[in-house]
Design a protein around this motif. Structure first.
Motif, PDB file in Angstrom:
ATOM      1  N   ALA A   1       0.833  -1.204   0.000  1.00  0.00           N
ATOM      2  CA  ALA A   1       0.000   0.000   0.000  1.00  0.00           C
ATOM      3  C   ALA A   1       0.868   1.254   0.000  1.00  0.00           C
ATOM      4  N   GLN A   2       1.926   1.234   0.786  1.00  0.00           N
ATOM      5  CA  GLN A   2       2.831   2.386   0.826  1.00  0.00           C
ATOM      6  C   GLN A   2       3.520   2.586  -0.531  1.00  0.00           C
ATOM      7  N   ASP A   3       3.925   1.481  -1.168  1.00  0.00           N
ATOM      8  CA  ASP A   3       4.535   1.564  -2.501  1.00  0.00           C
ATOM      9  C   ASP A   3       3.549   2.152  -3.503  1.00  0.00           C
ATOM     10  N   ALA A   4       2.302   1.692  -3.451  1.00  0.00           N
ATOM     11  CA  ALA A   4       1.281   2.182  -4.384  1.00  0.00           C
ATOM     12  C   ALA A   4       1.063   3.682  -4.192  1.00  0.00           C
TER      13      ALA A   4
ATOM     14  N   ILE B   1      -1.065  -0.652 -13.615  1.00  0.00           N
ATOM     15  CA  ILE B   1      -0.162  -0.306 -14.708  1.00  0.00           C
ATOM     16  C   ILE B   1      -0.284   1.185 -15.012  1.00  0.00           C
ATOM     17  N   TRP B   2       0.861   1.838 -15.085  1.00  0.00           N
ATOM     18  CA  TRP B   2       0.930   3.234 -15.506  1.00  0.00           C
ATOM     19  C   TRP B   2       1.522   3.257 -16.907  1.00  0.00           C
ATOM     20  N   LEU B   3       0.824   3.863 -17.837  1.00  0.00           N
ATOM     21  CA  LEU B   3       1.270   3.943 -19.230  1.00  0.00           C
ATOM     22  C   LEU B   3       1.964   5.274 -19.490  1.00  0.00           C
ATOM     23  N   ARG B   4       2.878   5.283 -20.451  1.00  0.00           N
ATOM     24  CA  ARG B   4       3.543   6.545 -20.822  1.00  0.00           C
ATOM     25  C   ARG B   4       2.524   7.512 -21.430  1.00  0.00           C
ATOM     26  N   ASN B   5       1.654   6.991 -22.279  1.00  0.00           N
ATOM     27  CA  ASN B   5       0.596   7.805 -22.871  1.00  0.00           C
ATOM     28  C   ASN B   5      -0.722   7.398 -22.226  1.00  0.00           C
ATOM     29  N   LYS B   6      -1.307   8.299 -21.475  1.00  0.00           N
ATOM     30  CA  LYS B   6      -2.542   8.021 -20.745  1.00  0.00           C
ATOM     31  C   LYS B   6      -3.673   7.638 -21.710  1.00  0.00           C
ATOM     32  N   ILE B   7      -4.520   6.733 -21.267  1.00  0.00           N
ATOM     33  CA  ILE B   7      -5.696   6.352 -22.042  1.00  0.00           C
ATOM     34  C   ILE B   7      -6.752   7.426 -21.833  1.00  0.00           C
ATOM     35  N   THR B   8      -7.287   7.940 -22.920  1.00  0.00           N
ATOM     36  CA  THR B   8      -8.322   8.961 -22.818  1.00  0.00           C
ATOM     37  C   THR B   8      -9.693   8.291 -22.788  1.00  0.00           C
ATOM     38  N   SER B   9     -10.687   9.046 -22.384  1.00  0.00           N
ATOM     39  CA  SER B   9     -12.029   8.472 -22.235  1.00  0.00           C
ATOM     40  C   SER B   9     -12.581   7.939 -23.552  1.00  0.00           C
ATOM     41  N   ASN B  10     -12.208   8.545 -24.682  1.00  0.00           N
ATOM     42  CA  ASN B  10     -12.721   8.054 -25.963  1.00  0.00           C
ATOM     43  C   ASN B  10     -11.954   6.826 -26.475  1.00  0.00           C
ATOM     44  N   GLU B  11     -10.912   6.398 -25.752  1.00  0.00           N
ATOM     45  CA  GLU B  11     -10.147   5.208 -26.139  1.00  0.00           C
ATOM     46  C   GLU B  11     -10.496   3.975 -25.300  1.00  0.00           C
TER      47      GLU B  11
ATOM     48  N   SER C   1       3.221   1.727 -24.334  1.00  0.00           N
ATOM     49  CA  SER C   1       4.466   1.722 -23.575  1.00  0.00           C
ATOM     50  C   SER C   1       4.163   1.885 -22.082  1.00  0.00           C
ATOM     51  N   VAL C   2       4.733   0.991 -21.269  1.00  0.00           N
ATOM     52  CA  VAL C   2       4.470   0.980 -19.833  1.00  0.00           C
ATOM     53  C   VAL C   2       5.542   1.792 -19.107  1.00  0.00           C
ATOM     54  N   ARG C   3       5.084   2.743 -18.308  1.00  0.00           N
ATOM     55  CA  ARG C   3       5.999   3.549 -17.496  1.00  0.00           C
ATOM     56  C   ARG C   3       6.454   2.742 -16.278  1.00  0.00           C
ATOM     57  N   CYS C   4       5.513   2.190 -15.556  1.00  0.00           N
ATOM     58  CA  CYS C   4       5.826   1.340 -14.410  1.00  0.00           C
ATOM     59  C   CYS C   4       4.608   0.489 -14.079  1.00  0.00           C
ATOM     60  N   TRP C   5       4.822  -0.511 -13.225  1.00  0.00           N
ATOM     61  CA  TRP C   5       3.742  -1.402 -12.837  1.00  0.00           C
ATOM     62  C   TRP C   5       4.054  -1.997 -11.471  1.00  0.00           C
ATOM     63  N   MET C   6       3.008  -2.499 -10.852  1.00  0.00           N
ATOM     64  CA  MET C   6       3.170  -3.235  -9.610  1.00  0.00           C
ATOM     65  C   MET C   6       1.989  -4.176  -9.448  1.00  0.00           C
ATOM     66  N   TYR C   7       2.186  -5.223  -8.664  1.00  0.00           N
ATOM     67  CA  TYR C   7       1.066  -6.117  -8.373  1.00  0.00           C
ATOM     68  C   TYR C   7       1.191  -6.682  -6.965  1.00  0.00           C
ATOM     69  N   SER C   8       0.069  -7.166  -6.482  1.00  0.00           N
ATOM     70  CA  SER C   8      -0.011  -7.816  -5.180  1.00  0.00           C
ATOM     71  C   SER C   8      -0.762  -9.124  -5.377  1.00  0.00           C
ATOM     72  N   VAL C   9      -0.222 -10.205  -4.825  1.00  0.00           N
ATOM     73  CA  VAL C   9      -0.861 -11.514  -4.931  1.00  0.00           C
ATOM     74  C   VAL C   9      -1.548 -11.836  -3.609  1.00  0.00           C
ATOM     75  N   GLU C  10      -2.795 -12.277  -3.704  1.00  0.00           N
ATOM     76  CA  GLU C  10      -3.580 -12.677  -2.537  1.00  0.00           C
ATOM     77  C   GLU C  10      -4.127 -14.078  -2.786  1.00  0.00           C
ATOM     78  N   TRP C  11      -4.506 -14.740  -1.701  1.00  0.00           N
ATOM     79  CA  TRP C  11      -5.122 -16.061  -1.801  1.00  0.00           C
ATOM     80  C   TRP C  11      -6.592 -15.930  -1.441  1.00  0.00           C
TER      81      TRP C  11
ATOM     82  N   VAL D   1       1.598   6.579  -7.022  1.00  0.00           N
ATOM     83  CA  VAL D   1       0.543   7.538  -7.372  1.00  0.00           C
ATOM     84  C   VAL D   1       1.055   8.963  -7.197  1.00  0.00           C
ATOM     85  N   ARG D   2       1.804   9.218  -6.140  1.00  0.00           N
ATOM     86  CA  ARG D   2       2.355  10.554  -5.920  1.00  0.00           C
ATOM     87  C   ARG D   2       3.285  10.945  -7.070  1.00  0.00           C
ATOM     88  N   LEU D   3       4.083   9.996  -7.548  1.00  0.00           N
ATOM     89  CA  LEU D   3       5.058  10.286  -8.595  1.00  0.00           C
ATOM     90  C   LEU D   3       4.455  10.285  -9.999  1.00  0.00           C
TER      91      LEU D   3
END
Length: 177
Positions: free
Chosen positions: A5-8, A95-105, A73-83, A12-14
């Protein structure tokens, strides 16, 4: 879990809000799991096999999305595994993309439709087998999702031509049949 959670929050801040939130769930019927079970065993009996196969498939999925730039193109990513309670792992992927997805996409990235069997028979079969909710409602009033005579998952959903944000903030995905 607190560290994730702290990493996420730091991401988000960055980088701002993530562009994609993807849930990837283990399927106990995967051939890779079934072939390694001994006679009479189920995936619940062999968490070691389930965890190892899930990890391999998750790594393959992440490599596919990031290296092949499926969504761009992916800027960065993270995941958490749960059972889950039923003994299967699942991952929550941001997933954070270099080019943001717009609402019409959005409709080019997300689809809540059943694939055409004439175009892609294998994908059609996978969706029909694994991703259909129900039956519930009048067809099955005793379904676990039924609360006060209504489906708690809001099915059946209305057919709409474009994805829109619902009144509760959740998206209503395009559904054209």
């Amino acid at each position: 879990m607190h560290e994730y959670a702290q990493d996420a929050i730091a991401y988000v801040r960055l980088y701002g809000c993530p562009d994609l939130f993807i849930t990837f769930t283990c399927n106990p019927a995967w051939d890779d799991i079934q072939q390694l079970l001994l006679h009479g065993q189920s995936p619940v009996d062999r968490h070691d096999i389930t965890a190892r196969v899930f990890r391999q498939k998750l790594k393959s999925l992440m490599d596919f999305m990031v290296k092949h730039e499926v969504f761009g193109s992916v800027r960065c990513w993270m995941y958490s595994v749960e059972w889950q309670k039923r003994g299967l792992p699942h991952a929550h992927i941001l997933i954070w993309l270099r080019n943001k997805i717009t609402s019409n996409e959005i409709d080019h990235v997300i689809c809540a439709e059943i694939p055409d069997a004439d175009i892609d028979k294998d994908l059609h079969e996978v969706v029909i087998k694994n991703m259909i909710h129900g039956p519930c409602g009048t067809l099955n009033p005793n379904s676990p999702c039924m609360i006060d005579g209504k489906c708690s998952k809001r099915y059946p959903r209305a057919l709409i031509s474009n994805t829109v944000t619902g009144t509760d903030g959740y998206p209503l995905y395009r559904r054209k049949w």
